[in-house]
Design a protein around this motif. Structure first.
Motif, PDB file in Angstrom:
ATOM      1  N   ALA A  45      -4.739  -8.709   2.043  1.00 45.88           N
ATOM      2  CA  ALA A  45      -3.548  -8.363   2.821  1.00 45.88           C
ATOM      3  C   ALA A  45      -2.258  -8.469   2.010  1.00 45.88           C
ATOM      4  O   ALA A  45      -1.299  -7.732   2.257  1.00 45.88           O
ATOM      5  CB  ALA A  45      -3.451  -9.255   4.062  1.00 45.88           C
ATOM      6  N   THR A  46      -2.225  -9.371   1.040  1.00 45.60           N
ATOM      7  CA  THR A  46      -0.962  -9.638   0.339  1.00 45.60           C
ATOM      8  C   THR A  46      -0.844  -8.927  -1.004  1.00 45.60           C
ATOM      9  O   THR A  46       0.202  -8.976  -1.635  1.00 45.60           O
ATOM     10  CB  THR A  46      -0.785 -11.154   0.115  1.00 45.60           C
ATOM     11  OG1 THR A  46      -1.927 -11.674  -0.594  1.00 45.60           O
ATOM     12  CG2 THR A  46      -0.648 -11.881   1.434  1.00 45.60           C
ATOM     13  N   HIS A  47      -1.905  -8.245  -1.462  1.00 46.52           N
ATOM     14  CA  HIS A  47      -1.849  -7.514  -2.718  1.00 46.52           C
ATOM     15  C   HIS A  47      -1.910  -6.006  -2.460  1.00 46.52           C
ATOM     16  O   HIS A  47      -2.542  -5.554  -1.508  1.00 46.52           O
ATOM     17  CB  HIS A  47      -3.016  -7.906  -3.631  1.00 46.52           C
ATOM     18  CG  HIS A  47      -2.902  -9.287  -4.213  1.00 46.52           C
ATOM     19  ND1 HIS A  47      -3.123 -10.421  -3.464  1.00 46.52           N
ATOM     20  CD2 HIS A  47      -2.605  -9.715  -5.469  1.00 46.52           C
ATOM     21  CE1 HIS A  47      -2.962 -11.493  -4.223  1.00 46.52           C
ATOM     22  NE2 HIS A  47      -2.644 -11.094  -5.442  1.00 46.52           N
ATOM     23  N   SER A  48      -1.264  -5.248  -3.310  1.00 46.53           N
ATOM     24  CA  SER A  48      -1.318  -3.787  -3.191  1.00 46.53           C
ATOM     25  C   SER A  48      -2.641  -3.240  -3.711  1.00 46.53           C
ATOM     26  O   SER A  48      -2.921  -2.048  -3.600  1.00 46.53           O
ATOM     27  CB  SER A  48      -0.171  -3.156  -3.989  1.00 46.53           C
ATOM     28  OG  SER A  48      -0.272  -3.474  -5.371  1.00 46.53           O
ATOM     29  N   GLU A  68       0.379  -5.532   9.667  1.00 46.11           N
ATOM     30  CA  GLU A  68       1.699  -6.083   9.362  1.00 46.11           C
ATOM     31  C   GLU A  68       2.039  -5.913   7.884  1.00 46.11           C
ATOM     32  O   GLU A  68       3.204  -5.714   7.516  1.00 46.11           O
ATOM     33  CB  GLU A  68       1.754  -7.565   9.753  1.00 46.11           C
ATOM     34  CG  GLU A  68       1.739  -7.787  11.259  1.00 46.11           C
ATOM     35  CD  GLU A  68       1.636  -9.257  11.625  1.00 46.11           C
ATOM     36  OE1 GLU A  68       1.367 -10.092  10.708  1.00 46.11           O
ATOM     37  OE2 GLU A  68       1.817  -9.589  12.814  1.00 46.11           O
ATOM     38  N   ALA A  69       1.032  -5.973   7.025  1.00 48.19           N
ATOM     39  CA  ALA A  69       1.236  -5.808   5.583  1.00 48.19           C
ATOM     40  C   ALA A  69       1.246  -4.332   5.170  1.00 48.19           C
ATOM     41  O   ALA A  69       1.382  -4.017   3.986  1.00 48.19           O
ATOM     42  CB  ALA A  69       0.139  -6.542   4.819  1.00 48.19           C
ATOM     43  N   LYS A  70       1.080  -3.437   6.179  1.00 43.06           N
ATOM     44  CA  LYS A  70       1.032  -1.991   5.930  1.00 43.06           C
ATOM     45  C   LYS A  70      -0.075  -1.637   4.941  1.00 43.06           C
ATOM     46  O   LYS A  70       0.084  -0.782   4.081  1.00 43.06           O
ATOM     47  CB  LYS A  70       2.389  -1.476   5.441  1.00 43.06           C
ATOM     48  CG  LYS A  70       3.512  -1.655   6.455  1.00 43.06           C
ATOM     49  CD  LYS A  70       4.820  -1.077   5.961  1.00 43.06           C
ATOM     50  CE  LYS A  70       5.913  -1.253   7.014  1.00 43.06           C
ATOM     51  NZ  LYS A  70       7.223  -0.707   6.575  1.00 43.06           N
ATOM     52  N   LYS A  71      -1.187  -2.329   5.091  1.00 47.08           N
ATOM     53  CA  LYS A  71      -2.355  -2.118   4.247  1.00 47.08           C
ATOM     54  C   LYS A  71      -3.335  -1.204   4.987  1.00 47.08           C
ATOM     55  O   LYS A  71      -3.897  -1.580   6.012  1.00 47.08           O
ATOM     56  CB  LYS A  71      -3.028  -3.445   3.936  1.00 47.08           C
ATOM     57  CG  LYS A  71      -4.419  -3.342   3.354  1.00 47.08           C
ATOM     58  CD  LYS A  71      -4.424  -2.992   1.893  1.00 47.08           C
ATOM     59  CE  LYS A  71      -3.992  -4.155   1.048  1.00 47.08           C
ATOM     60  NZ  LYS A  71      -4.200  -3.921  -0.400  1.00 47.08           N
ATOM     61  N   PRO A  72      -3.561   0.021   4.503  1.00 41.34           N
ATOM     62  CA  PRO A  72      -4.516   0.909   5.175  1.00 41.34           C
ATOM     63  C   PRO A  72      -5.946   0.403   5.013  1.00 41.34           C
ATOM     64  O   PRO A  72      -6.317  -0.119   3.963  1.00 41.34           O
ATOM     65  CB  PRO A  72      -4.313   2.246   4.458  1.00 41.34           C
ATOM     66  CG  PRO A  72      -3.750   1.897   3.126  1.00 41.34           C
ATOM     67  CD  PRO A  72      -2.933   0.655   3.334  1.00 41.34           C
ATOM     68  N   PHE A  73      -6.745   0.539   6.073  1.00 45.98           N
ATOM     69  CA  PHE A  73      -8.125   0.068   6.035  1.00 45.98           C
ATOM     70  C   PHE A  73      -9.024   1.033   6.802  1.00 45.98           C
ATOM     71  O   PHE A  73      -8.564   1.833   7.618  1.00 45.98           O
ATOM     72  CB  PHE A  73      -8.241  -1.344   6.611  1.00 45.98           C
ATOM     73  CG  PHE A  73      -7.758  -1.472   8.026  1.00 45.98           C
ATOM     74  CD1 PHE A  73      -8.618  -1.259   9.095  1.00 45.98           C
ATOM     75  CD2 PHE A  73      -6.439  -1.809   8.293  1.00 45.98           C
ATOM     76  CE1 PHE A  73      -8.164  -1.373  10.406  1.00 45.98           C
ATOM     77  CE2 PHE A  73      -5.970  -1.919   9.599  1.00 45.98           C
ATOM     78  CZ  PHE A  73      -6.839  -1.697  10.657  1.00 45.98           C
ATOM     79  N   PHE A  74     -10.318   0.958   6.509  1.00 43.70           N
ATOM     80  CA  PHE A  74     -11.317   1.803   7.158  1.00 43.70           C
ATOM     81  C   PHE A  74     -12.226   0.957   8.046  1.00 43.70           C
ATOM     82  O   PHE A  74     -12.570  -0.177   7.694  1.00 43.70           O
ATOM     83  CB  PHE A  74     -12.194   2.503   6.115  1.00 43.70           C
ATOM     84  CG  PHE A  74     -11.524   3.631   5.382  1.00 43.70           C
ATOM     85  CD1 PHE A  74     -11.810   4.956   5.686  1.00 43.70           C
ATOM     86  CD2 PHE A  74     -10.614   3.367   4.368  1.00 43.70           C
ATOM     87  CE1 PHE A  74     -11.201   5.993   5.001  1.00 43.70           C
ATOM     88  CE2 PHE A  74      -9.997   4.393   3.677  1.00 43.70           C
ATOM     89  CZ  PHE A  74     -10.292   5.718   3.992  1.00 43.70           C
ATOM     90  N   LEU A  75     -12.642   1.549   9.158  1.00 40.70           N
ATOM     91  CA  LEU A  75     -13.691   0.940   9.978  1.00 40.70           C
ATOM     92  C   LEU A  75     -15.034   1.463   9.480  1.00 40.70           C
ATOM     93  O   LEU A  75     -15.283   2.675   9.476  1.00 40.70           O
ATOM     94  CB  LEU A  75     -13.504   1.321  11.453  1.00 40.70           C
ATOM     95  CG  LEU A  75     -14.666   0.949  12.385  1.00 40.70           C
ATOM     96  CD1 LEU A  75     -14.850  -0.558  12.457  1.00 40.70           C
ATOM     97  CD2 LEU A  75     -14.444   1.537  13.778  1.00 40.70           C
ATOM     98  N   LEU A 101      -8.331   0.452  16.734  1.00 37.20           N
ATOM     99  CA  LEU A 101      -8.134  -0.688  15.835  1.00 37.20           C
ATOM    100  C   LEU A 101      -7.053  -0.442  14.786  1.00 37.20           C
ATOM    101  O   LEU A 101      -6.734  -1.339  14.007  1.00 37.20           O
ATOM    102  CB  LEU A 101      -9.457  -1.037  15.144  1.00 37.20           C
ATOM    103  CG  LEU A 101     -10.553  -1.590  16.061  1.00 37.20           C
ATOM    104  CD1 LEU A 101     -11.900  -1.587  15.336  1.00 37.20           C
ATOM    105  CD2 LEU A 101     -10.211  -2.988  16.537  1.00 37.20           C
ATOM    106  N   GLY A 102      -6.513   0.762  14.739  1.00 33.77           N
ATOM    107  CA  GLY A 102      -5.440   1.063  13.788  1.00 33.77           C
ATOM    108  C   GLY A 102      -5.905   1.418  12.396  1.00 33.77           C
ATOM    109  O   GLY A 102      -5.125   1.332  11.441  1.00 33.77           O
ATOM    110  N   ALA A 103      -7.161   1.843  12.262  1.00 30.85           N
ATOM    111  CA  ALA A 103      -7.698   2.199  10.952  1.00 30.85           C
ATOM    112  C   ALA A 103      -7.205   3.573  10.508  1.00 30.85           C
ATOM    113  O   ALA A 103      -6.891   4.429  11.337  1.00 30.85           O
ATOM    114  CB  ALA A 103      -9.224   2.182  10.981  1.00 30.85           C
TER     115      ALA A 103
END
Length: 255
Positions: A45-48, A68-75, A101-103
C-alpha cells in the motif's frame, strides 16, 4: 477508456508493468504469507512498486487501505487448492464483485492443453464480455498445463506453446496476458508481434535472484512489457525486491 486504466498500472519511471499476485493463501497456504500478511500489505500500500492481484477476502480486509493510497488492484476470481491435483480452475468470484470492491479489473488463471480446456475457455470468454460492460481490465495467466503419469502438474513452455497461449488470450479479448519465457530460445520477439497487448513475464519461485534479473532482461529485450512476481515477495525484503526488479528494467533502458 481501457487504455486510461492500463496507464494507471505503468511504473512511472520504468514505463513497464509490475504485478504482485497475492493468492498464495488460497492455493498454497504458506505459513510465512499467512503470518506476515499485515506487513506485506502495508508495504504494497505504501510503495509505488507493484499492483496486487488478490482474492476477495484480502481485498475486504485491506482494500480500503489500497484505495486510500490510490493503489490499483485486481480481484483474482479463479482458484483451486493444493489439496487435489487438477488442471481445472473454478470461478470463485464474480466480475460484479470487482466493481463493488473498487478493483481496476479481474485476474484469472487459465490452463490450456488438457481435458478442462474448453470449460475454462468458455469461462474466460464470459468474463471478458462482462468485464467490458463494466469497463474493467481482464488480466489472464495463460499457461499450457497438464497432469503427468505421476499425477503431478507440469507446464509446457516451448515457443509454440507460449505463443499459442498468449494469442488465445488476445483473441478471446483479455487486456493483459501473463505467460512464461520459452525454453531453449533467446529470440522470441514473435510472441509480442502476434499478441499486440501487454505481455507479462510470469516469474517462478525456483529461479535464483540472478536468474530472475536475467529473465526480466531477456523478456524485455523480446518485447515483454513487465513482470509478475512469484512468491519471491514472501522470501525477499520488500525494499530489496523493489530495487532488484527496478534495476533489472533499468539495465535494459540504459542499453
Amino acid at each position: 477508456m481501457k487504455q486510461q486504466l492500463l496507464n494507471r498500472l505503468v511504473h512511472p519511471k520504468l514505463n513497464k508493468y509490475i504485478f504482485l499476485p497475492l493468492d498464495f493463501g488460497f492455493y498454497k497456504q504458506p505459513q510465512d504469507f499467512i503470518l506476515n500478511t499485515e506487513s506485506l500489505m502495508n508495504n504494497v500500500a505504501t510503495h509505488s512498486f507493484g499492483s496486487p492481484l488478490m482474492h476477495k477476502g484480502l481485498i475486504k480486509t485491506y482494500g480500503k487501505k489500497l484505495v486510500e493510497a490510490k493503489k490499483p488492484f485486481f480481484l483474482h476470481i479463479t482458484g483451486s487448492t493444493s489439496l487435489h491435483t487438477t488442471t481445472s480452475k473454478s470461478q470463485i468470484s464474480q466480475v460484479k464483485d470487482a466493481v463493488d470492491l473498487g478493483a481496476i479489473g479481474v485476474s484469472l488463471t487459465i490452463y490450456l492443453g488438457n481435458s478442462h480446456e474448453l470449460e475454462m475457455l468458455e469461462m474466460l470468454g464470459k468474463v471478458c464480455s462482462e468485464a467490458d460492460k463494466y469497463n474493467l481490465l481482464v488480466y489472464a495467466m495463460m499457461y499450457v498445463v497438464d497432469v503427468n503419469k505421476q499425477g503431478k502438474l507440469y507446464e509446457k513452455v516451448s515457443l509454440d506453446e507460449i505463443l499459442y497461449a498468449a494469442r488465445v488470450g488476445y483473441e478471446i479479448g483479455v487486456d493483459i496476458v501473463e505467460t512464461r519465457l520459452p525454453e531453449k530460445c533467446t529470440d522470441f520477439s514473435i510472441v509480442k508481434k502476434l499478441c499486440p497487448i501487454p505481455i507479462i513475464l510470469g516469474d517462478r519461485s525456483n529461479y535464483s535472484d540472478k536468474e530472475y534479473v536475467e529473465n526480466i532482461q531477456v523478456a524485455v529485450k523480446n518485447g515483454y512489457d513487465g513482470v509478475s512476481i512469484s512468491n519471491r515477495s514472501l522470501k525477499t525484503p520488500f525494499n530489496v525486491l523493489s530495487n532488484l526488479t527496478t534495476n533489472s528494467f533499468s539495465k535494459n533502458m540504459s542499453k
